[in-house]
Design an enzyme around this catalytic site. Sequence first.
Site, PDB file in Angstrom:
ATOM      1  N   THR A 151      10.409 -48.838   8.547  1.00 17.16           N
ATOM      2  CA  THR A 151       9.196 -48.185   9.019  1.00 17.16           C
ATOM      3  C   THR A 151       9.358 -46.669   8.904  1.00 17.16           C
ATOM      4  O   THR A 151      10.427 -46.127   9.167  1.00 17.16           O
ATOM      5  CB  THR A 151       8.876 -48.585  10.463  1.00 17.16           C
ATOM      6  OG1 THR A 151       9.978 -48.251  11.318  1.00 17.16           O
ATOM      7  CG2 THR A 151       8.612 -50.090  10.555  1.00 17.16           C
ATOM      8  N   LEU A 152       8.256 -46.002   8.522  1.00 13.50           N
ATOM      9  CA  LEU A 152       8.299 -44.575   8.207  1.00 13.50           C
ATOM     10  C   LEU A 152       7.348 -43.767   9.083  1.00 13.50           C
ATOM     11  O   LEU A 152       6.895 -42.694   8.679  1.00 13.50           O
ATOM     12  CB  LEU A 152       7.945 -44.368   6.737  1.00 13.50           C
ATOM     13  CG  LEU A 152       8.771 -45.157   5.716  1.00 13.50           C
ATOM     14  CD1 LEU A 152       8.194 -45.005   4.318  1.00 13.50           C
ATOM     15  CD2 LEU A 152      10.231 -44.722   5.745  1.00 13.50           C
ATOM     16  N   GLY A 156       3.792 -44.893   7.016  1.00 16.69           N
ATOM     17  CA  GLY A 156       3.637 -46.318   6.769  1.00 16.69           C
ATOM     18  C   GLY A 156       4.974 -47.027   6.813  1.00 16.69           C
ATOM     19  O   GLY A 156       5.776 -46.787   7.712  1.00 16.69           O
ATOM     20  N   ASP A 178       1.482 -41.833  22.502  1.00 17.92           N
ATOM     21  CA  ASP A 178       2.755 -42.356  23.002  1.00 17.92           C
ATOM     22  C   ASP A 178       3.233 -43.410  22.009  1.00 17.92           C
ATOM     23  O   ASP A 178       2.585 -44.443  21.836  1.00 17.92           O
ATOM     24  CB  ASP A 178       2.548 -42.963  24.392  1.00 17.92           C
ATOM     25  CG  ASP A 178       3.824 -43.492  25.024  1.00 17.92           C
ATOM     26  OD1 ASP A 178       4.859 -43.545  24.332  1.00 17.92           O
ATOM     27  OD2 ASP A 178       3.787 -43.869  26.215  1.00 17.92           O
ATOM     28  N   ALA A 181       5.833 -48.144  22.142  1.00 14.23           N
ATOM     29  CA  ALA A 181       5.786 -49.561  21.772  1.00 14.23           C
ATOM     30  C   ALA A 181       5.353 -49.802  20.329  1.00 14.23           C
ATOM     31  O   ALA A 181       5.072 -50.945  19.966  1.00 14.23           O
ATOM     32  CB  ALA A 181       4.857 -50.311  22.720  1.00 14.23           C
ATOM     33  N   ALA A 182       5.329 -48.763  19.517  1.00 18.43           N
ATOM     34  CA  ALA A 182       4.826 -48.925  18.153  1.00 18.43           C
ATOM     35  C   ALA A 182       5.642 -49.945  17.362  1.00 18.43           C
ATOM     36  O   ALA A 182       5.089 -50.785  16.644  1.00 18.43           O
ATOM     37  CB  ALA A 182       4.816 -47.583  17.427  1.00 18.43           C
ATOM     38  N   GLY A 183       6.966 -49.871  17.492  1.00 21.28           N
ATOM     39  CA  GLY A 183       7.811 -50.819  16.764  1.00 21.28           C
ATOM     40  C   GLY A 183       7.608 -52.248  17.226  1.00 21.28           C
ATOM     41  O   GLY A 183       7.623 -53.187  16.420  1.00 21.28           O
ATOM     42  N   ASP A 184       7.403 -52.435  18.522  1.00 23.74           N
ATOM     43  CA  ASP A 184       7.160 -53.779  19.048  1.00 23.74           C
ATOM     44  C   ASP A 184       5.826 -54.327  18.536  1.00 23.74           C
ATOM     45  O   ASP A 184       5.722 -55.497  18.164  1.00 23.74           O
ATOM     46  CB  ASP A 184       7.152 -53.747  20.575  1.00 23.74           C
ATOM     47  CG  ASP A 184       8.469 -53.284  21.149  1.00 23.74           C
ATOM     48  OD1 ASP A 184       9.511 -53.767  20.675  1.00 23.74           O
ATOM     49  OD2 ASP A 184       8.466 -52.443  22.056  1.00 23.74           O
ATOM     50  N   ARG A 217      -2.418 -44.972  22.435  1.00 25.93           N
ATOM     51  CA  ARG A 217      -2.599 -45.266  23.855  1.00 25.93           C
ATOM     52  C   ARG A 217      -1.299 -45.000  24.601  1.00 25.93           C
ATOM     53  O   ARG A 217      -0.216 -45.168  24.047  1.00 25.93           O
ATOM     54  CB  ARG A 217      -2.977 -46.740  24.048  1.00 25.93           C
ATOM     55  CG  ARG A 217      -4.204 -47.176  23.279  1.00 25.93           C
ATOM     56  CD  ARG A 217      -4.328 -48.685  23.284  1.00 25.93           C
ATOM     57  NE  ARG A 217      -5.517 -49.134  22.580  1.00 25.93           N
ATOM     58  CZ  ARG A 217      -5.805 -50.408  22.328  1.00 25.93           C
ATOM     59  NH1 ARG A 217      -4.965 -51.353  22.723  1.00 25.93           N
ATOM     60  NH2 ARG A 217      -6.905 -50.727  21.695  1.00 25.93           N
ATOM     61  N   GLY A 219       1.734 -45.732  27.400  1.00 24.30           N
ATOM     62  CA  GLY A 219       2.388 -46.916  27.947  1.00 24.30           C
ATOM     63  C   GLY A 219       3.069 -47.756  26.889  1.00 24.30           C
ATOM     64  O   GLY A 219       2.972 -47.491  25.689  1.00 24.30           O
TER      65      GLY A 219
END
Length: 239
Positions: A151-152, A156, A178, A181-184, A217, A219
């Site tokens: 992931t970059l 992208g 924030d 949690a982007a990777g999750d 978002r 959190g």
Amino acid sequence: GTDAYGERLRAGLVREGVDVDLLRTVPGPSGTAQVTVDASGSPTVVAVDGANAALTVATPGDVALIGSGDALLLSSGTPLSGVTSAALAARERGVRTVLAPSRADPLPDGLLAAAGLLVVDEDGAAALTGRHEPYRSVRALLELVPEAVVTLGATGCLWAARGGEPMVVPAPQAAPVDTTAAGDAFAGALAVALCEGRPTARALEWASAAAALSVARPGAAASLPYRCEIDAACPAVAS
């Protein structure tokens, strides 16, 4: 854990319609993470294992459930001995494994050997391969696993599989609030899309849309999008 966090986590899962029949309660505190976010939306996370430390091996009940699934999504927030035993159980039963480590730590050879698809960020790829340029690191990852995604961030992601050339899948534009949690969000959506039989490139587009919604978002769990929101953000891939 048997603390208030554990009760809150269980109640949240039930509220979202998640089956908790096999959710085990361990005496003592739950695993927690303290997160601070800077002005750019980048987080600093301090994690305390708590009850997570008890997951040192896949139990017979775990193995039976793994064998009934279409895919097994694994992180590294629990002891790697347990993660490895779950991955081995999946491989023995022909279940696809998506491994998305939450930290840029070394991974056991046995775990990598059992993984079908590895999802890491640039730091994680560099930690595993010693190569910092994404195209070089993703090619080096293919010496460890059959398929890999690096992931970059806002750019992208970079996907490669043995026998093919690496391919960049652009990310939708997002104003980061924030990124905790982007990777999750990315890994969860990717696993769902692959289970539904979507081509990998399309699955990565859908997963990137999920991550873009998440970073906009605040959190962690609270930022994760619902399926209808991902479909609306990525209509070309919506089922």
